[in-house]
Structure formats: C-alpha cells, structure tokens
Scaffold this motif. Structure first.
Motif, short mmCIF file in Angstrom:
data_model
loop_
_atom_site.label_atom_id
_atom_site.label_comp_id
_atom_site.label_asym_id
_atom_site.label_seq_id
_atom_site.Cartn_x
_atom_site.Cartn_y
_atom_site.Cartn_z
N GLY A 1 0.82 -1.39 0.13
CA GLY A 1 0.04 0.12 0.25
C GLY A 1 0.91 1.10 -0.23
N TYR A 2 2.00 1.07 0.93
CA TYR A 2 2.40 2.60 1.03
C TYR A 2 3.29 2.51 -0.42
CZ TYR A 2 1.95 2.71 6.27
OH TYR A 2 0.72 3.34 6.87
N SER A 3 3.70 1.21 -0.83
CA SER A 3 5.29 1.51 -1.92
C SER A 3 3.99 1.97 -3.18
CB SER A 3 5.48 -0.05 -1.90
OG SER A 3 4.35 -1.24 -3.15
N VAL B 1 4.58 9.45 -5.62
CA VAL B 1 5.17 10.32 -5.80
C VAL B 1 6.56 10.82 -5.76
CG1 VAL B 1 5.51 12.23 -3.27
CG2 VAL B 1 3.48 10.95 -3.30
N LEU B 2 7.23 9.43 -5.91
CA LEU B 2 8.55 10.07 -5.77
C LEU B 2 8.44 10.19 -7.57
CD1 LEU B 2 10.00 6.84 -4.57
CD2 LEU B 2 10.73 8.68 -3.69
N ALA C 1 6.92 12.67 -8.83
CA ALA C 1 6.53 13.94 -9.10
C ALA C 1 8.21 14.57 -8.75
CB ALA C 1 5.65 14.72 -8.46
N GLY C 2 8.95 13.86 -8.76
CA GLY C 2 10.06 14.66 -7.95
C GLY C 2 10.55 14.93 -6.42
N VAL C 3 10.06 14.23 -5.39
CA VAL C 3 10.17 14.45 -4.09
C VAL C 3 10.59 13.30 -3.48
CG1 VAL C 3 8.54 14.35 -2.51
CG2 VAL C 3 7.59 15.10 -4.30
N ASP C 4 12.41 13.95 -2.80
CA ASP C 4 13.21 13.03 -2.09
C ASP C 4 12.17 11.75 -1.04
OD1 ASP C 4 13.24 13.48 1.07
OD2 ASP C 4 12.30 15.64 -0.10
N PHE C 5 13.09 11.13 -1.16
CA PHE C 5 12.52 9.76 -0.82
C PHE C 5 12.10 10.41 0.46
CE2 PHE C 5 12.63 5.42 1.70
CZ PHE C 5 11.75 5.46 1.10
#
Length: 185
Positions: free
Chosen positions: A91-93, A99-100, A102-106
């Motif tokens: 679910g989280y993955s 979200v990743l 979109a260029g957001v850091d981990f």
C-alpha cells in the motif's frame, strides 16, 4: 511563502488594485496554521479512487502473504501477520512510487505515503481480516479451495465499502489522499 499570520501586512491597507495585493481585503485576523486546508466537498468518486488505490496495494500484499504463509504450511496467526505487513508495504509502495515520480525526495515521499495511507490501510486490514476470521472455515481454507478465494474477495469488497467513507471524510479535511493530490500536478 507561508506566514503564521497576516500581521506582517500591517500598513498595507488600501492596496486593492495593486499587483500582488488582490484578494487581501478582509484578511485581518486570518491565520495560517501550516496545515493543509480541507478540500471541502469531496465526491464519492474521488474517495472511491483513493480507496481503490489503497485496496490494490492491500490486496497484493494480503494475497501474497496468504499464499506464502499457506504454501509454507505456517499457522493462521503468522500467515495473517505476514499478510498484514505486506499489505502495508505494498500500500505504501504504490503511493511512494507516484509521489517519487513527482520529483520529491524519498524522505518526504515516505512521510506523504504514511500520512496518506496509514488510516486507510489500517481500516481496510481490520475489516478484511475481521471478515475472514469470522467467516466459518475461511481461516483453514487452502489455496486450492474456492472458499479461500471467495472469502478473500468478499472480505476485500466489504473492506472497500467500509473504507471509502473514511477516505471521503479524510480527504475532505485535507488529510489522507488529499496530501498525495498536491504532488499530482
């Protein structure tokens, strides 16, 4: 730039019509707490899409956990624990992946996934596993049994129906998948 209050705008009254000052009329005493504002009226469709996203990850983890635990001859409790852990992981993955992109850091993406999915997955797992535990003989069904797959399908469907209003309520308050939506632009 977000401000705690609009008090730093003192002395700027009467600036209507100036560039960058439109819409500042009547903001005296208006505060920003740093929290996301609720999205107001949230459609059932939006809530169902968020729940379907959650259900996909939960179902993958749940099925994989049950298949692995059952195939290895584990007892019901270790198999259920594995299925729940994998449901949260998948679910989280799925949210992390989006979200990743979109260029957001981990680290930020992980926080977004936790905020977006924790309650939704928890409710889904509680309902899903509760149905299977209460369904006569479902806990002892094997992979080749129609009961195994039927109980799993029905339990996930019930979990979807119960979790959708939870997601609708959370999104309407700027929580849950509302946090993810700001990264989908």
């Amino acid at each position: 730039m977000q401000h705690d209050t609009h008090t730093e705008h003192a002395g700027h009254e009467g600036h209507t019509g100036h560039v960058g000052h439109e819409g500042h009329d009547g903001h005296e005493g208006h505060t920003h707490t740093g929290h996301h504002h609720g999205l107001g009226k949230v459609s059932w469709s939006m809530a169902a899409q968020a729940t379907l996203h959650c259900l996909t990850g939960c179902a993958i983890g749940e099925i994989l956990g049950m298949v692995v635990g059952t195939a290895l001859g584990w007892g019901n409790m270790p198999t259920m624990i594995l299925a729940i852990v994998l449901a949260f992981a998948f679910g989280y993955s799925l949210t992390l992946r989006g979200v990743l992109k979109a260029g957001v850091d981990f680290r930020t993406a992980f926080r977004v996934a936790l905020a977006a999915d924790t309650l939704s997955i928890a409710v889904m797992e509680l309902i899903d596993n509760g149905v299977i535990v209460l369904w006569p003989a479902a806990m002892d069904a094997q992979l080749a049994d129609a009961l195994f797959w039927g109980a799993l399908a029905v339990s996930l469907a019930i979990a979807f129906v119960v979790t959708t209003p939870v997601n609708k309520w959370m999104i309407g308050r700027g929580k849950g998948h509302a946090v993810v939506h700001q990264y989908h632009h």
